[in-house]
Scaffold this motif. Structure first.
Motif, PDB file in Angstrom:
ATOM      1  N   HIS A 141       0.851  -1.190   0.000  1.00 50.29           N
ATOM      2  CA  HIS A 141       0.000   0.000   0.000  1.00 50.29           C
ATOM      3  C   HIS A 141       0.890   1.244   0.000  1.00 50.29           C
ATOM      4  O   HIS A 141       1.660   1.467   0.935  1.00 50.29           O
ATOM      5  CB  HIS A 141      -0.920  -0.006   1.224  1.00 50.29           C
ATOM      6  CG  HIS A 141      -1.882  -1.151   1.231  1.00 50.29           C
ATOM      7  ND1 HIS A 141      -3.076  -1.124   0.542  1.00 50.29           N
ATOM      8  CD2 HIS A 141      -1.806  -2.370   1.829  1.00 50.29           C
ATOM      9  CE1 HIS A 141      -3.712  -2.274   0.728  1.00 50.29           C
ATOM     10  NE2 HIS A 141      -2.970  -3.051   1.495  1.00 50.29           N
ATOM     11  N   ALA A 142       0.783   2.052  -1.061  1.00 49.08           N
ATOM     12  CA  ALA A 142       1.639   3.227  -1.227  1.00 49.08           C
ATOM     13  C   ALA A 142       0.855   4.511  -0.994  1.00 49.08           C
ATOM     14  O   ALA A 142      -0.359   4.569  -1.202  1.00 49.08           O
ATOM     15  CB  ALA A 142       2.253   3.238  -2.620  1.00 49.08           C
ATOM     16  N   THR A 143       1.579   5.546  -0.577  1.00 49.24           N
ATOM     17  CA  THR A 143       0.991   6.872  -0.395  1.00 49.24           C
ATOM     18  C   THR A 143       2.099   7.903  -0.508  1.00 49.24           C
ATOM     19  O   THR A 143       3.294   7.564  -0.482  1.00 49.24           O
ATOM     20  CB  THR A 143       0.287   6.981   0.972  1.00 49.24           C
ATOM     21  OG1 THR A 143      -0.432   8.222   1.041  1.00 49.24           O
ATOM     22  CG2 THR A 143       1.290   6.934   2.118  1.00 49.24           C
ATOM     23  N   ARG A 144       1.733   9.170  -0.644  1.00 50.81           N
ATOM     24  CA  ARG A 144       2.700  10.264  -0.663  1.00 50.81           C
ATOM     25  C   ARG A 144       2.765  10.881   0.726  1.00 50.81           C
ATOM     26  O   ARG A 144       1.736  11.175   1.340  1.00 50.81           O
ATOM     27  CB  ARG A 144       2.300  11.324  -1.687  1.00 50.81           C
ATOM     28  CG  ARG A 144       2.294  10.824  -3.122  1.00 50.81           C
ATOM     29  CD  ARG A 144       3.694  10.600  -3.657  1.00 50.81           C
ATOM     30  NE  ARG A 144       4.381  11.863  -3.911  1.00 50.81           N
ATOM     31  CZ  ARG A 144       5.663  11.947  -4.293  1.00 50.81           C
ATOM     32  NH1 ARG A 144       6.385  10.842  -4.412  1.00 50.81           N
ATOM     33  NH2 ARG A 144       6.209  13.115  -4.533  1.00 50.81           N
ATOM     34  N   VAL A 145       4.003  11.053   1.237  1.00 53.32           N
ATOM     35  CA  VAL A 145       4.200  11.593   2.578  1.00 53.32           C
ATOM     36  C   VAL A 145       5.332  12.612   2.544  1.00 53.32           C
ATOM     37  O   VAL A 145       6.178  12.578   1.648  1.00 53.32           O
ATOM     38  CB  VAL A 145       4.536  10.479   3.598  1.00 53.32           C
ATOM     39  CG1 VAL A 145       3.412   9.442   3.676  1.00 53.32           C
ATOM     40  CG2 VAL A 145       5.860   9.817   3.255  1.00 53.32           C
ATOM     41  N   PRO A 146       5.404  13.526   3.528  1.00 50.89           N
ATOM     42  CA  PRO A 146       6.534  14.456   3.598  1.00 50.89           C
ATOM     43  C   PRO A 146       7.750  13.772   4.203  1.00 50.89           C
ATOM     44  O   PRO A 146       7.622  12.837   5.009  1.00 50.89           O
ATOM     45  CB  PRO A 146       6.011  15.568   4.523  1.00 50.89           C
ATOM     46  CG  PRO A 146       5.020  14.877   5.399  1.00 50.89           C
ATOM     47  CD  PRO A 146       4.371  13.825   4.541  1.00 50.89           C
ATOM     48  N   LEU A 147       8.930  14.225   3.813  1.00 52.51           N
ATOM     49  CA  LEU A 147      10.171  13.701   4.373  1.00 52.51           C
ATOM     50  C   LEU A 147      10.407  14.315   5.749  1.00 52.51           C
ATOM     51  O   LEU A 147      10.361  15.536   5.911  1.00 52.51           O
ATOM     52  CB  LEU A 147      11.342  14.026   3.443  1.00 52.51           C
ATOM     53  CG  LEU A 147      12.743  13.635   3.920  1.00 52.51           C
ATOM     54  CD1 LEU A 147      12.858  12.128   4.079  1.00 52.51           C
ATOM     55  CD2 LEU A 147      13.803  14.153   2.952  1.00 52.51           C
TER      56      LEU A 147
END
Length: 290
Positions: A141-147
């Motif tokens: 399961h992939a998502t976009r997150v901040p570093l």
């Protein structure tokens, strides 16, 4: 590598009013822009692009305060297409506009010239092995997150905890390749590794082509190549973040390997029930240096 980074700093200083050819420099030094930027960011504590911006605005401040040229002329000299764009960059560094600085003389924030020095470290040996892997896939399961550089990444934490317990079991049963177990995968990172920039995070497993991946899962293809695998145990995620920093400050300068583009993978081998401590492996894609 220390000499490379100091040469890079010197070139930044010589080209503050021009675009810096990092790729050309990396090629001349026998390395890659990807590796050079990542090592700079980790050891300097800031991205190369941020250092260039701070140094540029530090030197530009002298021109602004002296009143030797109009603000548009100064903006153009430092590579900005308008006084407005220059003003935004100036204020982001100094906290005041160029007009205020010219009128009041400040306040001004100086970015000192960086200099990298070798220090004696490595009193404790690093637990690392080198692995050659054929191409494989990462499914989950992939998502976009901040570093986030330090502490818990709440966006990742929320993503993982939103998955039902049976989903973790389903993923684990699907994996048939190394790295084994449930994996934390970071990819599509900003080349300068700037905190707050977005990356793709995947919670999943490694699978071979023999596995039929369910259509509801995201898949990331991984090219064949070499990996440096660092093992560590302790408070989580602090120990993992410390190991990543040590790879840049200790391992890469001491070994003939450099980072290559690809996902960074964390395999959790053991963990406390509350995830406060864990034994992990950090998989970094590497290639032999020239």
């Amino acid at each position: 590598m220390i000499a490379w980074l100091n040469h890079l700093v010197d070139l930044v200083e010589e080209n503050l009013t021009e675009e810096l050819d990092v790729d050309g420099l990396a090629t001349a030094l026998g390395t890659t822009e990807y590796h050079l930027r990542r090592m700079f960011s980790t050891l300097a504590g800031m991205p190369l692009s941020e250092y260039v911006r701070r140094r540029r605005m530090t030197v530009a401040a002298a021109d602004v305060v002296s009143g030797s040229a109009d603000l548009l002329g100064i903006a153009v000299r430092y590579g900005y297409g308008s006084a407005e764009a220059f003003g935004r960059a100036f204020q982001s560094v100094h906290g005041v506009s160029p007009g205020q600085a010219r009128r009041d003389g400040g306040p001004l924030r100086t970015q000192p010239l960086l200099r990298f020095r070798l220090t004696v470290e490595g009193a404790l040996p690093m637990d690392v092995r080198l692995v050659s892997r054929p191409a494989f896939r990462l499914a989950g399961h992939a998502t976009r997150v901040p570093l986030v550089h330090h502490g818990v990444n709440t966006a990742i934490q929320q993503h993982v905890t939103s998955l039902a317990p049976q989903e973790h079991a389903r993923l684990k049963a699907l994996g048939d390749a190394e790295p084994h177990g449930l994996l934390s995968v970071s990819t599509d990172l900003d080349p300068d590794r700037r905190e707050g920039t977005e990356l793709t995070y995947l919670h999943g497993v490694a699978v071979t082509d023999a596995v039929e991946v369910p259509v509801d899962l995201d898949v990331i293809g991984v090219d064949a190549g070499s990996w440096a695998v660092f093992r560590a145990a302790g408070p989580y995620p602090d120990t993992l973040q410390a190991v990543w920093a040590a790879t840049a400050s200790e391992w890469f300068p001491s070994n003939p390997w450099r980072l290559r583009p690809g996902p960074e993978v964390v395999a959790v081998l053991e963990r406390a029930d509350d995830f406060s401590t864990a034994t992990v492996e950090l998989w970094l894609p590497v290639e032999a240096g020239s």
